[in-house]
Design a protein around this motif. Structure first.
Motif, PDB file in Angstrom:
ATOM      1  N   ALA A   1       0.834  -1.210   0.000  1.00 39.47           N
ATOM      2  CA  ALA A   1       0.000   0.000   0.000  1.00 39.47           C
ATOM      3  C   ALA A   1       0.868   1.259   0.000  1.00 39.47           C
ATOM      4  O   ALA A   1       0.571   2.222  -0.713  1.00 39.47           O
ATOM      5  N   LEU A   2       1.956   1.258   0.765  1.00 42.91           N
ATOM      6  CA  LEU A   2       2.865   2.410   0.792  1.00 42.91           C
ATOM      7  C   LEU A   2       3.494   2.663  -0.576  1.00 42.91           C
ATOM      8  O   LEU A   2       3.694   3.801  -0.974  1.00 42.91           O
ATOM      9  N   SER A   3       3.781   1.598  -1.301  1.00 42.49           N
ATOM     10  CA  SER A   3       4.411   1.758  -2.616  1.00 42.49           C
ATOM     11  C   SER A   3       3.475   2.415  -3.624  1.00 42.49           C
ATOM     12  O   SER A   3       3.922   2.974  -4.618  1.00 42.49           O
TER      13      SER A   3
ATOM     14  N   ILE B   1       7.850   5.117   3.112  1.00 44.52           N
ATOM     15  CA  ILE B   1       7.284   5.262   1.763  1.00 44.52           C
ATOM     16  C   ILE B   1       8.371   5.115   0.710  1.00 44.52           C
ATOM     17  O   ILE B   1       8.200   4.393  -0.282  1.00 44.52           O
ATOM     18  N   LEU B   2       9.495   5.775   0.923  1.00 46.04           N
ATOM     19  CA  LEU B   2      10.593   5.717  -0.047  1.00 46.04           C
ATOM     20  C   LEU B   2      11.170   4.301  -0.144  1.00 46.04           C
ATOM     21  O   LEU B   2      11.526   3.847  -1.238  1.00 46.04           O
ATOM     22  N   LYS B   3      11.246   3.590   0.966  1.00 47.06           N
ATOM     23  CA  LYS B   3      11.695   2.189   0.928  1.00 47.06           C
ATOM     24  C   LYS B   3      10.715   1.346   0.119  1.00 47.06           C
ATOM     25  O   LYS B   3      11.127   0.539  -0.711  1.00 47.06           O
ATOM     26  N   ALA B   4       9.432   1.538   0.355  1.00 41.38           N
ATOM     27  CA  ALA B   4       8.414   0.763  -0.352  1.00 41.38           C
ATOM     28  C   ALA B   4       8.436   1.041  -1.851  1.00 41.38           C
ATOM     29  O   ALA B   4       8.143   0.162  -2.659  1.00 41.38           O
ATOM     30  N   LYS B   5       8.796   2.253  -2.223  1.00 39.30           N
ATOM     31  CA  LYS B   5       8.853   2.630  -3.638  1.00 39.30           C
ATOM     32  C   LYS B   5      10.205   2.303  -4.277  1.00 39.30           C
ATOM     33  O   LYS B   5      10.431   2.584  -5.444  1.00 39.30           O
TER      34      LYS B   5
END
Length: 187
Positions: A16-18, A167-171
């Protein structure tokens, strides 16, 4: 045990964060510690954490839309929004769900790709309009209970910066940033 539970929360939210395109942030209790300071002339002052500011800049550079949504007023929020280049600074809002719905329509963004970070009961009203409801560690229990995940950091003490990193890790954008550092590429 509590740290393990938090870690599991974030792993479950990674997909979901990605997908997040819009991050909406409450201000008092999220970007500030919730305290209100008044100078001798009665003017409101708020303390913002510079780490949160960097987190916001990182998310902007990653292409996310960002907004402040606050029931409070006083001028300090608008100043901070201008400093950070936040184009959607909604203050003095009495009906957060209606304001969020207008913003989502304006930006053509769905609930599934919207995240909201809030800390108190008035923030629960947007729960069904977002894909993710997130909260600082010092949020009221009712919000913590209904949130998709609880951050380790307190409001006004790096909670938004911590969320930015998740968020940045997930993306898939964090590894390069943490290896090479960050340069402000906005003019």
């Amino acid at each position: 045990m509590r740290a393990l539970l938090r870690s599991l929360q974030w792993r479950r939210q990674r997909q979901a964060l990605s997908q997040i395109e819009l991050l909406v942030m409450d201000v008092d209790g999220v970007l500030t510690d919730g305290g209100l300071w008044f100078d001798p002339n009665g003017l409101l002052q708020k303390r913002f954490d510079v780490r949160d500011g960097l987190g916001i800049r990182l998310l902007q550079q990653a292409g996310l839309q960002l907004a402040f949504l606050s029931g409070g007023k006083g001028g300090a929020t608008e100043v901070r929004a201008r400093q950070l280049g936040i184009n959607h600074c909604m203050v003095g809002i009495k009906d957060k769900p209606a304001a969020l719905e207008r913003l989502q329509k304006q930006l053509n963004v769905t609930a599934a790709v919207t995240a909201f970070i809030g800390d108190d009961l008035n923030d629960l009203a947007v729960r069904h309009q977002v894909g993710l409801l997130l909260t600082p560690s010092d949020a009221c229990r009712a919000v913590q209970y209904q949130a998709n995940a609880v951050l380790k950091s307190r409001g006004g003490h790096g909670a938004v910066r911590e969320l930015a990193e998740y968020i940045l890790k997930a993306k898939g954008l964090w590894k390069e940033l943490s290896h090479n550092g960050w340069r402000d590429r906005n003019d």
